[in-house]
Design an enzyme around this catalytic site. Structure first.
Site, PDB file in Angstrom:
ATOM      1  N   GLY A  96     -79.012  -4.715 -78.736  1.00 49.21           N
ATOM      2  CA  GLY A  96     -78.331  -5.966 -78.415  1.00 49.21           C
ATOM      3  C   GLY A  96     -76.913  -6.004 -78.967  1.00 49.21           C
ATOM      4  O   GLY A  96     -75.975  -6.470 -78.318  1.00 49.21           O
TER       5      GLY A  96
ATOM      6  N   ARG B 278     -74.223  -2.052 -83.428  1.00 48.34           N
ATOM      7  CA  ARG B 278     -75.353  -1.129 -83.536  1.00 48.34           C
ATOM      8  C   ARG B 278     -75.193   0.006 -82.512  1.00 48.34           C
ATOM      9  O   ARG B 278     -75.538   1.147 -82.788  1.00 48.34           O
ATOM     10  CB  ARG B 278     -76.686  -1.849 -83.347  1.00 48.34           C
TER      11      ARG B 278
ATOM     12  N   ARG C 153     -65.026  -7.209 -73.342  1.00 45.89           N
ATOM     13  CA  ARG C 153     -65.723  -8.199 -74.185  1.00 45.89           C
ATOM     14  C   ARG C 153     -66.354  -7.563 -75.429  1.00 45.89           C
ATOM     15  O   ARG C 153     -67.343  -8.099 -75.963  1.00 45.89           O
ATOM     16  CB  ARG C 153     -66.823  -8.931 -73.398  1.00 45.89           C
TER      17      ARG C 153
ATOM     18  N   ARG D  24     -84.499  -0.410 -74.006  1.00 46.34           N
ATOM     19  CA  ARG D  24     -83.944  -1.386 -74.943  1.00 46.34           C
ATOM     20  C   ARG D  24     -84.474  -1.074 -76.341  1.00 46.34           C
ATOM     21  O   ARG D  24     -85.669  -0.754 -76.507  1.00 46.34           O
ATOM     22  CB  ARG D  24     -84.361  -2.795 -74.502  1.00 46.34           C
TER      23      ARG D  24
ATOM     24  N   SER E  68     -84.670  -6.089 -81.926  1.00 44.81           N
ATOM     25  CA  SER E  68     -85.414  -6.659 -83.044  1.00 44.81           C
ATOM     26  C   SER E  68     -86.322  -7.759 -82.514  1.00 44.81           C
ATOM     27  O   SER E  68     -86.119  -8.280 -81.407  1.00 44.81           O
ATOM     28  CB  SER E  68     -84.456  -7.213 -84.100  1.00 44.81           C
TER      29      SER E  68
ATOM     30  N   ASP F 227     -88.475 -10.176 -88.581  1.00 50.45           N
ATOM     31  CA  ASP F 227     -88.854 -11.419 -89.273  1.00 50.45           C
ATOM     32  C   ASP F 227     -90.258 -11.812 -88.822  1.00 50.45           C
ATOM     33  O   ASP F 227     -90.712 -11.380 -87.763  1.00 50.45           O
ATOM     34  CB  ASP F 227     -87.854 -12.550 -88.977  1.00 50.45           C
TER      35      ASP F 227
ATOM     36  N   ARG G  41     -82.375  -3.510 -92.119  1.00 53.12           N
ATOM     37  CA  ARG G  41     -82.692  -3.333 -90.694  1.00 53.12           C
ATOM     38  C   ARG G  41     -82.068  -2.046 -90.162  1.00 53.12           C
ATOM     39  O   ARG G  41     -82.684  -1.320 -89.403  1.00 53.12           O
ATOM     40  CB  ARG G  41     -82.175  -4.521 -89.884  1.00 53.12           C
TER      41      ARG G  41
HETATM   42  N1  ADE Z   1     -85.328 -11.339 -82.489  1.00 53.30           N
HETATM   43  C1  ADE Z   1     -85.605 -11.115 -83.775  1.00 53.30           C
HETATM   44  N2  ADE Z   1     -86.211 -12.159 -84.331  1.00 53.30           N
HETATM   45  C2  ADE Z   1     -86.321 -13.096 -83.355  1.00 53.30           C
HETATM   46  C3  ADE Z   1     -86.844 -14.378 -83.308  1.00 53.30           C
HETATM   47  N3  ADE Z   1     -87.373 -14.926 -84.388  1.00 53.30           N
HETATM   48  N4  ADE Z   1     -86.788 -15.044 -82.139  1.00 53.30           N
HETATM   49  C4  ADE Z   1     -86.236 -14.474 -81.068  1.00 53.30           C
HETATM   50  N5  ADE Z   1     -85.720 -13.265 -81.048  1.00 53.30           N
HETATM   51  C5  ADE Z   1     -85.759 -12.566 -82.176  1.00 53.30           C
END
Ligand code: ADE
Length: 236
Positions: free
Chosen positions: A20, A24, A43, A87, A90, A206, A219
């Site tokens: 994304g 990175r 961009r 892709r 995270s 997370d 990460r």
């Molecule tokens: N990517 C990483 N953590 C996320 C989350 N909590 N919600 C949506 N996309 C995420």
């Protein structure tokens, strides 16, 4: 060239790795690829083409969310002749069994998004990655000895949902989604519509259940496992 991408035709490889975050993409190119060339900077959605073990690969950022990956992936497939996009992103975990740093392969993406309906009238709320590409990824992870969770994921349109406190439980209970990200539903849909292949590898960053979070530095290191799987899949 397109309004969003100033790479020339021929400057983008058939196989694309898509994180994304543009920084990175730069990190992956500088760390893993040889002979890299910056081919897009419109961009700041950086794209680099280089080689991995002699095989040409492009790493291009998607930005965040379905509208963004929807634009870039469509153009890569339709204008630049890209065949495969993996892709590498995270994800937030909805269940205890997925801990931070675990690596997930999406075997389907459920979404409340209208992306697919708006794009071509597709009515279902679930889309799928390419089966053959997923099988290759699973075999590569096994060969590398990296544990992989194969999961149904939630592609959400909203990061800051008012229902986040416990609304996530419903996504698991009702739809069987074990983690959340924000892009794969659009990527898988575009690939299907254009007769191309897409897959999605995620690292849990997370957790909604343990409330653990990871720092950007942690990460970066943890994502190396996922990157290795994706790159090795392309050389196979
Ligand atoms: N990517 C990483 N953590 C996320 C989350 N909590 N919600 C949506 N996309 C995420």
């Amino acid at each position: 060239m397109t309004p969003h991408n100033n790479a020339k035709i021929g400057e983008i490889a058939k196989n694309v790795l898509m994180p994304g975050d543009p920084l990175r993409a730069k990190f992956i190119a500088e760390t893993f690829l040889d002979n890299i060339k910056l081919v897009n900077s419109v961009r700041n959605m950086l794209a680099y083409t280089g080689t991995y073990k002699g095989k040409e690969i492009t790493v291009m950022a998607s930005g965040m969310g379905m509208p963004s990956i929807g634009i870039y992936s469509y153009e890569l497939f339709n204008v630049y002749g890209v065949e495969n996009i993996v892709r590498v992103g995270s994800s937030g975990s909805y269940v205890d069994k997925l801990d931070v740093y675990d690596v997930v392969l999406a075997d389907s993406a459920w979404s409340e998004s209208t992306f697919a309906r708006t794009q071509n009238g597709y009515e279902s709320d679930t889309v799928y990655p390419d089966k053959e590409l997923n099988e290759k990824i699973i075999a590569t992870a096994k060969r590398l000895g990296i544990p992989l969770h194969v999961e149904k994921i939630h592609s959400s349109d909203v990061f800051y949902a008012e229902s986040n406190v416990d609304g996530y439980k419903e996504h698991f209970a009702k739809h069987g989604c074990t983690c959340v990200e924000m892009e794969s539903f659009a990527l898988f849909h575009n690939a299907k519509v254009l007769g191309k292949k897409a897959a999605c590898l995620l690292t849990i960053s997370d957790s909604f259940t343990s409330h653990k979070v990871t720092t950007p530095e942690e990460r970066q290191t943890a994502f190396t496992k996922m990157m290795e799987i994706a790159l090795e899949t392309f050389v196979d």
